[in-house]
Design an enzyme around this catalytic site. Sequence first.
Site, mmCIF file in Angstrom:
data_model
loop_
_atom_site.group_PDB
_atom_site.id
_atom_site.type_symbol
_atom_site.label_atom_id
_atom_site.label_comp_id
_atom_site.label_asym_id
_atom_site.label_seq_id
_atom_site.Cartn_x
_atom_site.Cartn_y
_atom_site.Cartn_z
ATOM 1 N N ASN A 6 0.879 -1.167 0.000
ATOM 2 C CA ASN A 6 0.000 0.000 0.000
ATOM 3 C C ASN A 6 0.916 1.216 0.000
ATOM 4 O O ASN A 6 1.556 1.517 1.013
ATOM 5 C CB ASN A 6 -0.898 0.013 1.234
ATOM 6 C CG ASN A 6 -1.769 1.249 1.307
ATOM 7 O OD1 ASN A 6 -1.643 2.171 0.518
ATOM 8 N ND2 ASN A 6 -2.659 1.271 2.284
ATOM 9 N N ARG A 8 0.528 4.237 0.335
ATOM 10 C CA ARG A 8 0.227 5.298 1.309
ATOM 11 C C ARG A 8 0.734 4.967 2.705
ATOM 12 O O ARG A 8 0.695 5.809 3.601
ATOM 13 C CB ARG A 8 -1.269 5.567 1.339
ATOM 14 C CG ARG A 8 -1.763 6.188 0.035
ATOM 15 C CD ARG A 8 -3.219 6.519 0.112
ATOM 16 N NE ARG A 8 -3.950 5.322 0.518
ATOM 17 C CZ ARG A 8 -5.180 5.049 0.174
ATOM 18 N NH1 ARG A 8 -5.854 5.889 -0.568
ATOM 19 N NH2 ARG A 8 -5.767 3.939 0.570
ATOM 20 N N CYS A 9 1.199 3.740 2.902
ATOM 21 C CA CYS A 9 1.656 3.284 4.220
ATOM 22 C C CYS A 9 3.176 3.432 4.326
ATOM 23 O O CYS A 9 3.915 2.928 3.486
ATOM 24 C CB CYS A 9 1.246 1.828 4.403
ATOM 25 S SG CYS A 9 1.967 1.035 5.852
ATOM 26 N N SER A 10 3.649 4.099 5.364
ATOM 27 C CA SER A 10 5.089 4.322 5.525
ATOM 28 C C SER A 10 5.849 3.006 5.710
ATOM 29 O O SER A 10 6.951 2.848 5.181
ATOM 30 C CB SER A 10 5.360 5.269 6.695
ATOM 31 O OG SER A 10 4.914 4.705 7.912
ATOM 32 N N ARG A 13 6.096 1.417 2.306
ATOM 33 C CA ARG A 13 7.098 2.107 1.483
ATOM 34 C C ARG A 13 8.504 1.741 1.932
ATOM 35 O O ARG A 13 9.413 1.564 1.111
ATOM 36 C CB ARG A 13 6.895 3.625 1.539
ATOM 37 C CG ARG A 13 5.666 4.103 0.794
ATOM 38 C CD ARG A 13 5.644 5.620 0.626
ATOM 39 N NE ARG A 13 5.856 6.358 1.860
ATOM 40 C CZ ARG A 13 4.895 6.767 2.690
ATOM 41 N NH1 ARG A 13 3.624 6.501 2.410
ATOM 42 N NH2 ARG A 13 5.187 7.444 3.762
#
Length: 116
Positions: A6, A8-10, A13
């Site tokens: 995902n 948007r998830c740190s 990433r």
Amino acid sequence: MELWHNPRCSKSRAAKTALDEAGVEYTERRYLDEPPTARELDEVLARIGAEPWDAARLNEPVARELGLKDLARDRARWIEIMVANPVLIQRPIVVTDASAVVARDAESVRKALDSQ
């Protein structure tokens, strides 16, 4: 190797960056856009060694709406709910031929890399 990701998830990433820095080939699967089938999720959970309720994001609004914390521990039912609501699946997950790991930290990513 496949990364259930995902962007948007740190933590997701960070796992992607770690895989990129390791120079390994992998497929990025944006599982919110391309949810796993019930069979895929069941197999990945088995590789992780977890039950669905152990790999569910219980603080998501949909989890509260569905009353997941109080839902009976029926594996098939939980998998069905998670496939229908992929935001409930813990992330990121690194899937290799030999195993799968919820890769929320550097040590977990290393474990996935070592298992390939």
